[in-house]
Design a protein around this motif. Structure first.
Motif, PDB file in Angstrom:
ATOM      1  N   ASP A 357       5.149  -1.479  -7.708  1.00 62.33           N
ATOM      2  CA  ASP A 357       4.236  -1.037  -6.829  1.00 62.33           C
ATOM      3  C   ASP A 357       4.254   0.435  -6.509  1.00 62.33           C
ATOM      4  N   ARG A 358       3.771   1.194  -6.951  1.00 65.10           N
ATOM      5  CA  ARG A 358       3.597   2.672  -6.940  1.00 65.10           C
ATOM      6  C   ARG A 358       2.594   3.297  -6.180  1.00 65.10           C
ATOM      7  N   ILE A 359       3.067   4.026  -5.012  1.00 65.97           N
ATOM      8  CA  ILE A 359       2.203   4.596  -4.186  1.00 65.97           C
ATOM      9  C   ILE A 359       2.720   5.796  -3.835  1.00 65.97           C
ATOM     10  N   ASP A 360       1.396   6.942  -3.799  1.00 68.12           N
ATOM     11  CA  ASP A 360       1.633   8.179  -3.581  1.00 68.12           C
ATOM     12  C   ASP A 360       0.539   8.761  -2.821  1.00 68.12           C
ATOM     13  N   MET A 361       0.770   9.850  -1.873  1.00 66.97           N
ATOM     14  CA  MET A 361      -0.249  10.678  -1.033  1.00 66.97           C
ATOM     15  C   MET A 361      -0.185  11.878  -1.457  1.00 66.97           C
ATOM     16  N   ASN A 362      -1.594  12.143  -2.190  1.00 64.18           N
ATOM     17  CA  ASN A 362      -1.571  13.534  -2.751  1.00 64.18           C
ATOM     18  C   ASN A 362      -2.398  14.624  -1.955  1.00 64.18           C
ATOM     19  N   LEU A 363      -1.941  15.717  -1.743  1.00 64.53           N
ATOM     20  CA  LEU A 363      -2.454  16.749  -1.124  1.00 64.53           C
ATOM     21  C   LEU A 363      -3.297  17.561  -2.299  1.00 64.53           C
ATOM     22  N   LEU A 469      -1.547   9.885   8.691  1.00 61.63           N
ATOM     23  CA  LEU A 469      -1.885   9.409   7.274  1.00 61.63           C
ATOM     24  C   LEU A 469      -1.337   7.907   7.041  1.00 61.63           C
ATOM     25  N   ASN A 470      -0.561   7.237   8.226  1.00 62.93           N
ATOM     26  CA  ASN A 470      -0.438   5.884   8.174  1.00 62.93           C
ATOM     27  C   ASN A 470      -1.380   5.068   8.941  1.00 62.93           C
ATOM     28  N   ASP A 471      -2.681   5.606   9.524  1.00 60.18           N
ATOM     29  CA  ASP A 471      -3.324   4.613  10.340  1.00 60.18           C
ATOM     30  C   ASP A 471      -4.404   4.268   9.401  1.00 60.18           C
ATOM     31  N   PRO A 472      -4.639   3.048   9.088  1.00 60.76           N
ATOM     32  CA  PRO A 472      -5.696   2.362   8.305  1.00 60.76           C
ATOM     33  C   PRO A 472      -7.111   2.944   9.139  1.00 60.76           C
ATOM     34  N   ASN A 473      -7.235   3.314   9.964  1.00 59.90           N
ATOM     35  CA  ASN A 473      -8.711   3.338  10.674  1.00 59.90           C
ATOM     36  C   ASN A 473      -8.873   4.999  11.171  1.00 59.90           C
ATOM     37  N   GLY A 569     -10.337  -2.313   6.563  1.00 67.65           N
ATOM     38  CA  GLY A 569      -9.845  -3.948   6.468  1.00 67.65           C
ATOM     39  C   GLY A 569      -8.999  -3.925   5.356  1.00 67.65           C
ATOM     40  N   TYR A 570      -9.090  -3.389   4.251  1.00 62.77           N
ATOM     41  CA  TYR A 570      -8.216  -3.595   2.994  1.00 62.77           C
ATOM     42  C   TYR A 570      -6.841  -2.580   2.968  1.00 62.77           C
ATOM     43  N   LEU A 571      -6.646  -1.742   4.078  1.00 59.69           N
ATOM     44  CA  LEU A 571      -5.821  -0.729   4.172  1.00 59.69           C
ATOM     45  C   LEU A 571      -4.566  -1.421   5.149  1.00 59.69           C
ATOM     46  N   ARG A 572      -3.429  -0.912   5.038  1.00 56.64           N
ATOM     47  CA  ARG A 572      -2.525  -1.407   6.098  1.00 56.64           C
ATOM     48  C   ARG A 572      -1.304  -0.282   6.163  1.00 56.64           C
ATOM     49  N   PRO A 573      -0.588   0.000   7.242  1.00 58.80           N
ATOM     50  CA  PRO A 573       0.424   0.839   7.283  1.00 58.80           C
ATOM     51  C   PRO A 573       1.355   0.734   6.251  1.00 58.80           C
ATOM     52  N   GLY A 574       1.987   1.704   5.760  1.00 57.33           N
ATOM     53  CA  GLY A 574       3.031   1.480   4.709  1.00 57.33           C
ATOM     54  C   GLY A 574       4.352   1.869   5.031  1.00 57.33           C
ATOM     55  N   PRO A 575       5.187   1.510   4.209  1.00 54.51           N
ATOM     56  CA  PRO A 575       6.627   1.978   4.868  1.00 54.51           C
ATOM     57  C   PRO A 575       7.169   3.127   4.658  1.00 54.51           C
ATOM     58  N   ILE A 579      -0.624   4.902   4.426  1.00 51.84           N
ATOM     59  CA  ILE A 579      -1.026   3.700   4.079  1.00 51.84           C
ATOM     60  C   ILE A 579      -0.929   3.363   2.870  1.00 51.84           C
ATOM     61  N   VAL A 580      -1.001   1.936   2.595  1.00 47.68           N
ATOM     62  CA  VAL A 580      -1.185   1.108   1.512  1.00 47.68           C
ATOM     63  C   VAL A 580      -2.149   0.511   1.445  1.00 47.68           C
ATOM     64  N   VAL A 581      -2.637  -0.206   0.131  1.00 44.60           N
ATOM     65  CA  VAL A 581      -3.771  -0.997   0.066  1.00 44.60           C
ATOM     66  C   VAL A 581      -3.071  -2.542  -0.134  1.00 44.60           C
ATOM     67  N   ASP A 582      -4.092  -3.440   0.575  1.00 45.61           N
ATOM     68  CA  ASP A 582      -3.572  -4.811   0.254  1.00 45.61           C
ATOM     69  C   ASP A 582      -4.154  -5.303  -0.925  1.00 45.61           C
ATOM     70  N   SER A 583      -3.616  -4.858  -2.162  1.00 42.13           N
ATOM     71  CA  SER A 583      -4.097  -4.749  -3.253  1.00 42.13           C
ATOM     72  C   SER A 583      -4.302  -6.307  -3.834  1.00 42.13           C
ATOM     73  N   ASP A 584      -3.490  -7.322  -3.368  1.00 42.27           N
ATOM     74  CA  ASP A 584      -4.231  -8.793  -4.006  1.00 42.27           C
ATOM     75  C   ASP A 584      -5.402  -9.041  -3.241  1.00 42.27           C
ATOM     76  N   ARG A 585      -5.574  -8.809  -2.137  1.00 46.03           N
ATOM     77  CA  ARG A 585      -6.762  -9.249  -1.635  1.00 46.03           C
ATOM     78  C   ARG A 585      -7.738  -8.339  -1.963  1.00 46.03           C
ATOM     79  N   PHE A 586      -7.802  -7.132  -2.312  1.00 43.49           N
ATOM     80  CA  PHE A 586      -8.672  -6.066  -2.817  1.00 43.49           C
ATOM     81  C   PHE A 586      -9.122  -6.629  -4.095  1.00 43.49           C
ATOM     82  N   LYS A 587      -8.250  -6.900  -4.817  1.00 45.69           N
ATOM     83  CA  LYS A 587      -8.413  -7.363  -6.389  1.00 45.69           C
ATOM     84  C   LYS A 587      -9.203  -8.900  -6.349  1.00 45.69           C
ATOM     85  N   ARG A 588      -8.782  -9.561  -5.591  1.00 43.90           N
ATOM     86  CA  ARG A 588      -9.280 -10.787  -5.187  1.00 43.90           C
ATOM     87  C   ARG A 588     -10.936 -10.964  -4.764  1.00 43.90           C
ATOM     88  N   ASP A 589     -11.509  -9.758  -3.793  1.00 47.73           N
ATOM     89  CA  ASP A 589     -12.441  -9.798  -3.287  1.00 47.73           C
ATOM     90  C   ASP A 589     -13.475  -8.818  -4.213  1.00 47.73           C
TER      91      ASP A 589
END
Length: 967
Positions: A357-363, A469-473, A569-575, A579-589
């Motif tokens: 589960d690779r995540i990065d935040m790009n400037l 950057l950790n705020d989905p909204n 609605g598909y984003l959530r705070p990350g560790p 943010i990170v993506v709720d990838s399972d729900r995103f792919k399912r929808d």
């Protein structure tokens, strides 16, 4: 003296009693002291090295299932001249020998060639490398590195050959059961993972039949914290911003004060944009950004300095987490119906499932529009601090999955004939197959514009921004470059071989004749359905499922399955602070599974490999002489031989000619004579001098031979194509060295080596007949057909082909390596150390030496390894440190900047291994404790200058506690 290390690979005829003695016990004892544990494996290695005729190094397991290292690649790193390549999670992946890249190392299992389809997290296996992390260490009891070849060894390793020998039932006659269980914890992954193995072996009382079966299971996890840049870049100033007097809207030409070096991937806007970030920074929207404005807002700098200011193209913190699971099976069976026959069958199967589960935040630097204020540069024009407004980030979330399988079957038989059993026939076959599939989706969304404070402290850049950057909204959006990707990869490798070796004489003095047949195939396929997924996700489809005409942009409009209004609605705070993506729900929808399964083949996967494959069929024959003589009453052992090899190859891949995609195959053939000799002279009771000369080969890189044929003009005058006519890399080698054996496992060794390598390639132009390109004339466009006819027709016309060609030059690799293994019982009983050092120098010779000079990368000029150990009958402790000097990683002209190359930092790693044996408990279980990367060393590279990081990965510290025992 015992038979040479080479001879030990094939057992001599034995009586029933002899057959029941472990091969390890048959090795010549240098001393009467009986040792166990790590010292015992060292003593086996020392004895094998002393008895060998050539330059070889071996690593032994003390007992079945008890290899002295956690990773095969890590074990090999203890051998002088071996450079270990680590994956980004710190795991040893593959090895290089004596200054040549890892694709120049031939890897064998029980003498049969190995090819793996896995590519590691770093996706570096594009040619002939073999990833060693797929093989369980518990299944192997001996590794041998042949630095000087023999005619009877398979060709293909210009640098050297690594042979991995799995355990067999008669290695330890009788009935035995060995078990191990271990838990590991990585301080980045923060998970406890179990690892276990169970190996059972049995031989009958008559010593005629034996079986060994092993199971190994690993449940692992990764936790990597890092930083990446994808290179560095500088601004593409306009004439107005440069102030050079040219047309205001144009750009400075190369060589003008504001564009001396190229790059130009960062675009400062012509006018101040109208957005909250620029207004909040006190700027007036619409104000022209010209030279005067840049100078006023960046005091102390000139426009020439601003035009050369280096920033990361995509500066991004990156985090990786996921599973690294592997299950493996070993089956080995032997039948010895009498003293003159030995049949065996070895089977190995391993299966791995990996997720990341690779995540990065790009400037955004490349193609971005950051406006610099109060920017500061160092003497190399690297930005050390600045306020940037009109800056933007994007999230890249890539939850990929990978499955790998490898199986290997090796049947064989040995027959002894004659009254003295002095004629031996070895027959061996080998077949293997490896398969990999990687599913690699990517989801990318953009932040609002912001103003930030940027600082480069010399290690990795950092920033402070008012955005959360950790705020989905926050206001994340598809607009401005958001995208999704479906980019999958499939790899398949297969090998088949057969060897017949006839020996006249005993294992010390003999003549061998042999023939061998080998087949090696690999195919890489990329699959891409990104466009279709974007149509669903962010572009939008009509109600009937068709694509609107005109096709909308990826901006999250009302027809999109995930419009901007629903994106949060598909984003959530990350560790990790973003943010990170709720990838399972995103792919399912978003109908991901169907689009993934129907992804069409593409030109190549996102790992950098090209779609295509090769098939090589090889026939070899050899003669080899082994013998002994005396010089000045001192024993001289020698080995000499000649190997002839003929290779037929087919290189295939997709090409698109005249708008039609088709699969093209290019063929080639070459033959080589490979002589070799090795001498070992026992000049004193404890001193051996060695001399070796040889000619070795490695076949060309498949990535340079794949067709990928394209015409660059409508006259069909110029084409790009892979080159199936590339000749092999041929290395002429000389080695001189020796050892002084000090008792027990102790010895001091020094070796000097010299290699002259021909066959390195560079991008050149060759004039070739049109028909030799393998392209049907009727597949060309009408314009191209007319042009070919005007040059005499397809039977006469020639084409200038841009392709990799063999250089008229040689690569010279010179170096020396030293090793010292020394027990220190006179200081403290059970204490000892081993250390080695390698120094390598590389230069190019010949007509094309300037073209070749930048073609050898990733070679550390200096390496050393040291281990201090102590053990007695109950406890053992071992500290090991492995260090490699930073190496040049790429050629120049990175990101269009001529002087820019990627360099690796120096890196050392300290590991601990300890154990305590409970001798009063049945099975004498051994408690183990290991710590990997004790000092938490990072893997780092930089772009041209040490304070311009290219990438950095922190694999964390791994702790392991376990128990092993045997009955």
């Amino acid at each position: 003296m015992a038979a040479s290390a080479t001879a030990q690979e094939q057992p001599a005829p034995q009586t029933q009693d002899q057959a029941q003695a472990a091969p390890a016990e048959q090795v010549t004892e240098l001393d009467s002291v009986v040792v166990r544990g790590f010292r015992r494996s060292l003593q086996y290695s020392t004895e094998a090295k002393r008895d060998a005729t050539g330059f070889t190094d071996s690593i032994f397991a003390e007992d079945i299932g008890k290899f002295p290292d956690m990773n095969i690649a890590e074990s090999l790193a203890r051998i002088p001249g071996i450079q270990l390549a680590r994956d980004v999670n710190g795991e040893g992946l593959n090895v290089a020998i004596r200054g040549l890249p890892s694709s120049f190392t031939k890897t064998l299992i029980n003498g049969g060639q190995v090819a793996t389809a896995s590519i590691g997290l770093d996706a570096t296996n594009q040619n002939r490398q073999v990833d060693l992390n797929i093989f369980p260490t518990e299944f192997f009891n001996k590794l041998t590195v042949y630095k000087s070849p023999q005619a009877s060894l398979p060709e293909g390793g210009a640098a050297g050959v690594v042979n991995m020998q799995n355990s067999r039932p008669f290695d330890n006659p009788g009935t035995h059961l060995t078990y191990s269980l271990q838990g590991s914890y990585n301080d980045n992954a923060r998970e406890v993972n179990p690892t276990g193995s169970l190996i059972g072996s049995w031989t009958n009382d008559e010593g005629t039949l034996g079986a060994l079966v092993g199971l190994s299971s690993v449940r692992g996890s990764i936790g990597v914290v890092g930083y990446e840049t994808i290179g560095w870049t500088n601004p593409n100033l306009t004439n107005a911003q440069c102030g050079n007097g040219g047309p205001a809207g144009g750009f400075p030409a190369m060589g003008t004060p504001c564009n001396m070096t190229g790059g130009n991937g960062w675009r400062i806007p012509d006018n101040v944009p109208n957005n909250p970030s620029t207004i909040g920074a006190g700027l007036t929207p619409g104000t022209p950004i010209d030279a005067a404005w840049l100078l006023a807002n960046n005091p102390g700098l000139t426009t020439a300095q601003i035009g050369e200011a280096l920033m990361p193209r995509l500066g991004r913190p990156v985090h990786m987490s996921g599973d690294r699971n592997r299950d493996a099976f070993l089956g080995s069976f032997e039948w010895r119906p009498n003293d003159s026959v030995n049949f065996y069958l070895d089977t190995l199967y391993t299966k791995a499932h990996r997720s990341n589960d690779r995540i990065d935040m790009n400037l955004i630097g490349r193609n971005g529009g950051m406006i610099p204020i109060n920017m500061q540069l160092d003497a190399n024009n690297v930005v050390t601090s600045a306020t940037f407004t009109n800056a933007q980030f994007f999230l890249e979330h890539r939850p990929y999955f990978e499955d790998v399988q490898y199986w290997h079957v090796s049947p064989g038989a040995t027959f002894w004939f004659g009254d003295d059993a002095d004629i031996k026939l070895d027959l061996r076959a080998n077949t293997s197959r490896s398969w990999m599939f990687r599913e690699s989706p990517t989801i990318l969304v953009n932040s609002p514009f912001t103003t930030l404070e940027y600082t480069n402290n010399g290690n990795i850049p950092s920033w402070n921004t008012s955005l959360d950057l950790n705020d989905p909204n926050l206001g994340w959006t598809w607009a401005g470059g958001g995208r999704v990707n479906i980019q999958n990869e499939k790899r398949v490798t297969t090998t088949n071989s057969f060897l017949a070796d006839l020996q006249f004489g005993d294992d010390r003095s003999n003549v061998k004749f042999g023939v061998a047949w080998d087949e090696n195939q690999r195919r890489i396929q990329g699959f891409d359905n990104s466009g279709a997924w974007e149509d669903v996700v962010c572009r939008g489809l009509n109600p009937d499922g068709s694509v609107p005409d005109p096709r909308p942009g990826c901006v999250g409009g009302p027809l999109a399955a995930v419009p901007n209004s629903a994106l949060a609605g598909y984003l959530r705070p990350g560790p990790h602070g973003f943010i990170v993506v709720d990838s399972d729900r995103f792919k399912r929808d978003t109908d991901y599974a169907r689009l993934r399964d129907n992804a069409p083949e593409s030109g190549g996967p996102n790992t950098g490999g090209a779609t295509g494959g090769f098939q090589e069929e090889t026939i070899a024959a050899y003669v080899e002489v082994n013998g002994e003589s005396e010089i000045w009453n001192r024993n001289l052992r020698f080995n000499a031989g000649m190997r002839w090899v003929d290779t037929d190859q087919n290189i295939s891949g997709p090409v698109t000619i005249g708008g039609v995609r088709q699969w093209q195959t290019l063929s080639g053939n070459y033959s080589e004579w490979l002589p070799s000799f090795n001498l070992a002279w026992d000049v004193a009771d404890s001193v051996v001098l060695r001399l070796s000369g040889s000619r070795t080969m490695t076949r060309p890189n498949p990535s340079s031979m794949l067709p990928a044929t394209t015409f660059t003009d409508q006259s069909a005058q110029v084409a790009n194509q892979g080159n199936p006519d590339l000749t092999p890399y041929i290395s002429t080698n000389f080695d001189l060295g020796g050892e002084w054996y000090t008792g027990d496992e102790g010895f001091v060794g020094l070796t000097f080596f010299n290699k002259r390598v021909e066959g390195y390639t560079f991008q050149g132009v060759t004039t070739r007949p049109f028909l030799s390109l393998g392209i049907p004339f009727e597949d060309l466009t009408d314009t191209q057909q007319t042009a070919i006819n005007n040059r005499g027709g397809p039977n006469v016309a020639t084409v200038n082909v841009n392709q990799q060609v063999n250089a008229d030059a040689e690569l010279e690799v010179r170096g020396w390596e030293a090793i010292w293994v020394q027990p220190l019982d006179f200081l403290f009983n059970g204490l000892g150390f081993m250390a080695n050092y390698t120094d390598i120098a590389i230069k190019t010779l010949g007509k094309d030496r300037s073209a070749l000079a930048g073609n050898v990368y990733g070679v550390s000029p200096k390496m050393w390894n040291a281990t201090t150990y102590w053990e007695n009958d109950y406890a053992s402790v071992r500290l090991s440190y492995n260090w490699a000097q930073g190496a040049v990683g790429t050629g120049p002209n990175q990101q269009g900047i001529p002087f820019a190359q990627i360099y690796g930092d120096d890196r050392g790693q300290l590991d601990l291994s300890a154990s305590y044996t409970l001798r009063a408990v049945a099975g004498t279980p051994q408690l183990t404790f290991n710590v990997i990367n004790i000092t938490n060393e990072e893997r780092r590279s930089y772009f041209a200058f040490p304070n311009a990081v290219n990438d950095m990965y922190d694999p964390g510290i791994t702790y392991m506690i376990g128990i092993r025992g045997s009955f």
